[in-house]
Enzyme design. Structure first.
Site, mmCIF file in Angstrom:
data_model
loop_
_atom_site.group_PDB
_atom_site.id
_atom_site.type_symbol
_atom_site.label_atom_id
_atom_site.label_comp_id
_atom_site.label_asym_id
_atom_site.label_seq_id
_atom_site.Cartn_x
_atom_site.Cartn_y
_atom_site.Cartn_z
ATOM 1 N N GLU A 118 0.862 -1.188 0.000
ATOM 2 C CA GLU A 118 0.000 0.000 0.000
ATOM 3 C C GLU A 118 0.899 1.238 0.000
ATOM 4 O OE1 GLU A 118 -1.839 0.683 3.821
ATOM 5 O OE2 GLU A 118 -3.527 1.735 2.930
ATOM 6 N N LYS A 133 -9.589 1.655 -1.885
ATOM 7 C CA LYS A 133 -9.748 1.100 -0.528
ATOM 8 C C LYS A 133 -11.121 1.440 0.063
ATOM 9 C CE LYS A 133 -7.063 1.032 3.836
ATOM 10 N NZ LYS A 133 -5.985 1.727 4.559
ATOM 11 N N CYS A 151 -4.794 -3.336 2.890
ATOM 12 C CA CYS A 151 -4.447 -3.107 4.296
ATOM 13 C C CYS A 151 -5.610 -3.346 5.269
ATOM 14 C CB CYS A 151 -3.867 -1.692 4.420
ATOM 15 S SG CYS A 151 -2.931 -1.411 5.941
ATOM 16 N N ARG A 191 -9.325 -6.734 7.775
ATOM 17 C CA ARG A 191 -10.061 -6.992 9.019
ATOM 18 C C ARG A 191 -11.542 -7.260 8.774
ATOM 19 N NH1 ARG A 191 -7.232 -5.837 13.697
ATOM 20 N NH2 ARG A 191 -5.260 -4.784 13.341
ATOM 21 N N THR A 208 -0.258 -3.009 15.956
ATOM 22 C CA THR A 208 -1.342 -3.885 15.487
ATOM 23 C C THR A 208 -0.777 -5.039 14.653
ATOM 24 O OG1 THR A 208 -1.728 -2.491 13.540
ATOM 25 C CG2 THR A 208 -3.065 -2.033 15.499
HETATM 26 O O1 LIG Z 1 -2.216 6.147 2.509
HETATM 27 C C1 LIG Z 1 -1.144 6.071 3.098
HETATM 28 O O2 LIG Z 1 -0.307 6.990 3.062
HETATM 29 C C2 LIG Z 1 -0.800 4.826 3.783
HETATM 30 N N1 LIG Z 1 -1.956 4.240 4.339
HETATM 31 C C3 LIG Z 1 -1.899 3.656 5.517
HETATM 32 O O3 LIG Z 1 -0.860 3.599 6.129
HETATM 33 C C4 LIG Z 1 -3.151 3.050 6.080
HETATM 34 C C5 LIG Z 1 -4.075 4.135 6.553
HETATM 35 S S1 LIG Z 1 -3.419 5.167 7.803
HETATM 36 N N2 LIG Z 1 -2.798 2.147 7.118
HETATM 37 C C6 LIG Z 1 -3.570 1.147 7.510
HETATM 38 O O4 LIG Z 1 -4.660 0.917 6.989
HETATM 39 C C7 LIG Z 1 -2.996 0.295 8.637
HETATM 40 C C8 LIG Z 1 -3.919 -0.779 9.121
HETATM 41 C C9 LIG Z 1 -3.411 -1.402 10.361
HETATM 42 O O5 LIG Z 1 -2.312 -1.192 10.805
HETATM 43 C C10 LIG Z 1 -4.305 -2.344 11.072
HETATM 44 O O6 LIG Z 1 -5.390 -2.700 10.572
HETATM 45 O O7 LIG Z 1 -3.934 -2.748 12.170
#
Ligand SMILES: O=C(O)CNC(=O)[C@H](CS)NC(=O)CCC(=O)C(=O)O
Length: 313
Positions: free
Chosen positions: A41, A123, A165, A169, A195
């Site tokens: 991602e 997403k 990502c 879940r 996590t």
């Molecule tokens: O768009 C971006 O710059 C990068 N995107 C992310 O890092 C995303 C959104 S903050 N991260 C996650 O979804 C982590 C999920 C996670 O860690 C969990 O489900 O535990």
């Protein structure tokens, strides 16, 4: 059997720097004779905050990151080396510069071996969380959620279903993709360390077992350098330091541990843990055996055993 590769890197906030890392991974994947390379991602950039993300996001057609991958694949193809790439990127979601609530799309794109973008998934589930002594993240501040499941499609390794990502879940997405014909699921990620340590392997294995599919999880790894960006004003490949970031933002760090899981739930390949002395991008590979998918589904026909009349699915 076909070989698949998953790449792991630590993206910065410079698209051209990240492109260089990805080109190394493409070379490694081709040399190993993998047919598809999966990348994390947000491989194009990790920004220091929402405003920074809005500033550096580019439409695919003008992103040095995306066009750089496309031309490398095209070039390899002309040398008889076919590799497809699945990669997480961002794109501006706004249509007009005066949109009062500008957001980006968090996308996964499929680039085929001739360099064409053939699929795009946005997403669906956004990571808005507040964990005591853990990460506080509000992805929806800067990201527009997607509203559509992309139908699984044929690739050189089998029928592929797309997630990103935090989507991992939500088992309903995995089950839906499997119902729609997926044999392989992917969840490119940038998991937090907290996590990830608690849930990463379990979530991947659970989705593989739920859907009786291969699950490919390329992850961002280590400390992201969010203090640099491309100097668009002059040479697009020239990287400049941008304004100082606060200590919190500077410490954005991702879990790594990219994995490939088979449809029985076994981890068949795993990349390294965070190592602050080594942030070289790396790849892992595994054989995809679609006969194994068929066999597992035949021996334990979960799809036929679903009580759809009770669960309304
Ligand atoms: O768009 C971006 O710059 C990068 N995107 C992310 O890092 C995303 C959104 S903050 N991260 C996650 O979804 C982590 C999920 C996670 O860690 C969990 O489900 O535990």
């Amino acid at each position: 059997m076909v070989l698949v590769a998953a790449g792991q890197l630590s993206s910065t906030s410079s698209l051209s720097t990240n492109l260089k890392q990805v080109l190394k991974l493409i070379t490694k994947a081709v040399n190993l004779n993998a047919k598809v390379l999966f990348l994390p991602e947000a491989s194009d950039y990790i920004a220091k905050n929402a405003a920074h993300s809005l500033k550096i996001a580019r439409p695919m057609e003008t992103s040095v990151f995306v066009t750089g991958i496309q031309s490398r694949l095209k070039e390899l193809h002309s040398q008889g080396k076919a590799l497809d790439v699945v990669v997480g990127i961002h794109e501006p979601a706004w249509k007009s510069p005066d949109d009062p609530h500008k957001r980006v799309k968090n996308l996964l794109i499929y680039i085929n071996s001739t360099g064409n973008i053939t699929r795009e998934y946005q997403k669906i589930h956004l990571f808005d969380i507040n964990i005591p002594q853990g990460p506080i993240l509000q992805e929806s501040n800067s990201v527009e959620p997607g509203n559509q499941v992309v139908a699984p499609f044929d690739t050189p390794i089998g029928k592929l279903g797309l997630g990103i990502c935090y989507d991992i879940r939500f088992p309903e997405l995995a089950v839906k993709l499997r119902d729609m014909g997926a044999e392989i699921l992917t969840y490119p990620s940038a998991f937090t360390v907290k996590t990830g340590a608690a849930h990463w392997h379990l979530l991947g294995r659970a989705r593989a077992i739920d859907s009786q599919s291969y699950v490919i999880m390329p992850g961002q790894k280590g400390v992201h350098d969010v203090s640099i960006e491309d100097d668009d004003a002059s040479d697009p490949t020239k990287v400049v330091k941008c304004q100082a970031v606060n200590a919190n933002e500077q410490k954005r760090i991702s879990y790594g541990h990219s994995i490939i899981i088979d449809p029985w739930g076994t981890v068949v390949a795993e990349a390294s843990d965070i190592n602050l002395n080594n942030d070289e991008p790396e790849i892992i590979v595994a054989d995809i055996d679609l006969d194994n998918v068929k066999k597992i589904r035949r021996d334990m026909p979960l799809k036929d055993h679903r009580r759809r009349e009770i669960f309304n699915n």
